[in-house]
Design a protein around this motif. Structure first.
Motif, short mmCIF file in Angstrom:
data_model
loop_
_atom_site.label_atom_id
_atom_site.label_comp_id
_atom_site.label_asym_id
_atom_site.label_seq_id
_atom_site.Cartn_x
_atom_site.Cartn_y
_atom_site.Cartn_z
N PRO A 1 35.72 -61.89 -43.35
CA PRO A 1 36.21 -62.69 -42.23
C PRO A 1 37.35 -61.99 -41.49
CG PRO A 1 35.97 -64.03 -44.21
CD PRO A 1 35.78 -62.61 -44.62
N SER A 2 37.49 -62.31 -40.22
CA SER A 2 38.48 -61.62 -39.39
C SER A 2 39.90 -61.81 -39.88
CB SER A 2 38.37 -62.11 -37.94
OG SER A 2 38.58 -63.52 -37.88
N TRP A 3 40.17 -62.94 -40.55
CA TRP A 3 41.55 -63.23 -40.96
C TRP A 3 41.99 -62.38 -42.15
CZ3 TRP A 3 41.55 -64.63 -45.97
CH2 TRP A 3 40.41 -65.25 -46.48
N ALA B 1 49.38 -71.76 -47.49
CA ALA B 1 49.11 -73.13 -47.92
C ALA B 1 48.03 -73.78 -47.06
CB ALA B 1 50.39 -73.95 -47.88
N SER B 2 48.06 -73.51 -45.76
CA SER B 2 47.07 -74.08 -44.85
C SER B 2 45.68 -73.54 -45.13
CB SER B 2 47.46 -73.80 -43.40
OG SER B 2 48.73 -74.33 -43.10
N LEU B 3 45.62 -72.29 -45.54
CA LEU B 3 44.33 -71.64 -45.82
C LEU B 3 43.59 -72.37 -46.94
CD1 LEU B 3 42.62 -69.22 -44.94
CD2 LEU B 3 43.77 -67.85 -46.69
N ALA B 4 44.34 -72.94 -47.88
CA ALA B 4 43.71 -73.68 -48.97
C ALA B 4 42.93 -74.88 -48.45
CB ALA B 4 44.77 -74.13 -49.97
N TRP B 5 43.46 -75.54 -47.45
CA TRP B 5 42.76 -76.70 -46.88
C TRP B 5 41.54 -76.26 -46.10
CZ3 TRP B 5 44.54 -81.98 -46.96
CH2 TRP B 5 45.67 -82.17 -47.77
N VAL B 6 41.64 -75.13 -45.41
CA VAL B 6 40.51 -74.63 -44.63
C VAL B 6 39.35 -74.23 -45.54
CG1 VAL B 6 39.75 -72.79 -43.07
CG2 VAL B 6 41.98 -73.85 -42.73
N LEU C 1 50.96 -69.00 -55.05
CA LEU C 1 51.47 -70.29 -55.53
C LEU C 1 51.38 -71.35 -54.44
CD1 LEU C 1 52.79 -71.88 -57.80
CD2 LEU C 1 55.03 -71.10 -56.96
N ALA C 2 51.69 -70.96 -53.20
CA ALA C 2 51.59 -71.91 -52.09
C ALA C 2 50.15 -72.36 -51.90
CB ALA C 2 52.12 -71.26 -50.81
N ALA D 1 50.74 -62.87 -43.54
CA ALA D 1 50.65 -64.33 -43.59
C ALA D 1 51.93 -64.92 -44.17
CB ALA D 1 49.45 -64.76 -44.42
N SER D 2 52.34 -66.06 -43.62
CA SER D 2 53.52 -66.75 -44.12
C SER D 2 53.12 -67.66 -45.28
CB SER D 2 54.15 -67.59 -43.01
OG SER D 2 53.26 -68.63 -42.62
N ILE D 3 54.12 -68.23 -45.91
CA ILE D 3 53.86 -69.18 -47.00
C ILE D 3 53.11 -70.40 -46.46
CG2 ILE D 3 54.92 -70.67 -48.72
CD1 ILE D 3 55.14 -67.70 -49.35
N VAL D 4 53.51 -70.86 -45.27
CA VAL D 4 52.85 -72.03 -44.67
C VAL D 4 51.39 -71.72 -44.34
CG1 VAL D 4 52.84 -73.57 -42.66
CG2 VAL D 4 55.01 -72.94 -43.74
N THR D 5 51.15 -70.53 -43.80
CA THR D 5 49.78 -70.13 -43.50
C THR D 5 48.94 -70.06 -44.76
OG1 THR D 5 50.50 -68.87 -41.57
CG2 THR D 5 48.34 -68.33 -42.48
#
Length: 214
Positions: free
Chosen positions: A101-103, A116-121, A36-37, A110-114
């Motif tokens: 990928p390594s991630w 959410a950030s992954l979506a931008w990446v 959802l994030a 992964a946190s909720i913030v991470t």
């Protein structure tokens, strides 16, 4: 504008990279919350880009063949050439063994913030940029254009939304089917990227050239 946004939005939603990452998030601990994030962040990204373009234009499309209109068509042409060239590059590149990928090994923690950030990446910025150049033609005095902009954002998020809802309503069945989908996406990743890049690139090139010479 509407047809262009449908083409671009469809290509965005079918992209294999972010869909594979989203499936991994859903399969991890607290996967529905992470998904959802990711989904909301992805949608917010698209909405922010659209809003920025509308603010710059004042919600009024530039006059045909004016400098702003010509610049927007030139930008669409540049995005089209770039996408088509990338598709040709991926087609001509020697096959490589797929390596996650390594991630991906850290998704469980992964946190909720991470998430959410992954979506931008993972946002396909070439397609998003092409969408932004298309939104220049939006007329906010028209209800149809309002629906077109909202529909574009929803369409570009549709695959994520469907998988999120499926995971909530039928988690056991969803996990097995989404794992199979992820395997298929990874096997056909290069093919999908080539098809989507060439299709959208050639479409934008044709449309922008037609507008420039009209």
């Amino acid at each position: 504008m509407v047809v262009d946004l449908v083409v671009i939005g469809t290509a965005i939603t079918l992209g294999p990279l972010h869909n594979s990452a989203f499936i991994l998030l859903l399969a991890s601990r607290r996967g529905v919350r992470k998904g959802l994030a990711f989904l909301l962040s992805w949608l917010a990204n698209l909405a922010v880009v659209v809003a920025c373009v509308v603010l710059l234009t004042g919600g009024k499309p530039p006059a045909p063949h004016s400098p702003p209109s010509t610049a927007a068509d030139a930008a669409k042409l540049a995005f089209g050439v770039g996408l088509a060239a990338y598709g040709v590059y991926r087609y001509r590149r020697p096959p490589r063994p797929h390596r996650p990928p390594s991630w991906t090994g850290r998704v469980d923690n992964a946190s909720i913030v991470t998430s959410a950030s992954l979506a931008w990446v993972l946002q396909p910025w070439g397609l998003v940029g092409a969408g932004a150049a298309t939104v220049v033609d939006a007329d906010l005095s028209s209800l149809t254009d309002w629906f077109a902009l909202a529909g574009y954002c929803v369409l570009a998020t549709l695959s994520l939304l469907v998988m999120e809802v499926y995971s909530v309503r039928a988690p056991a069945a969803a996990q097995a089917r989404l794992d199979a989908l992820r395997s298929s996406l990874e096997r056909n990743q290069d093919r999908l990227i080539i098809i989507l890049s060439l299709t959208v690139g050639l479409w934008l090139m044709g449309r922008s050239i037609a507008d420039l010479v009209a």
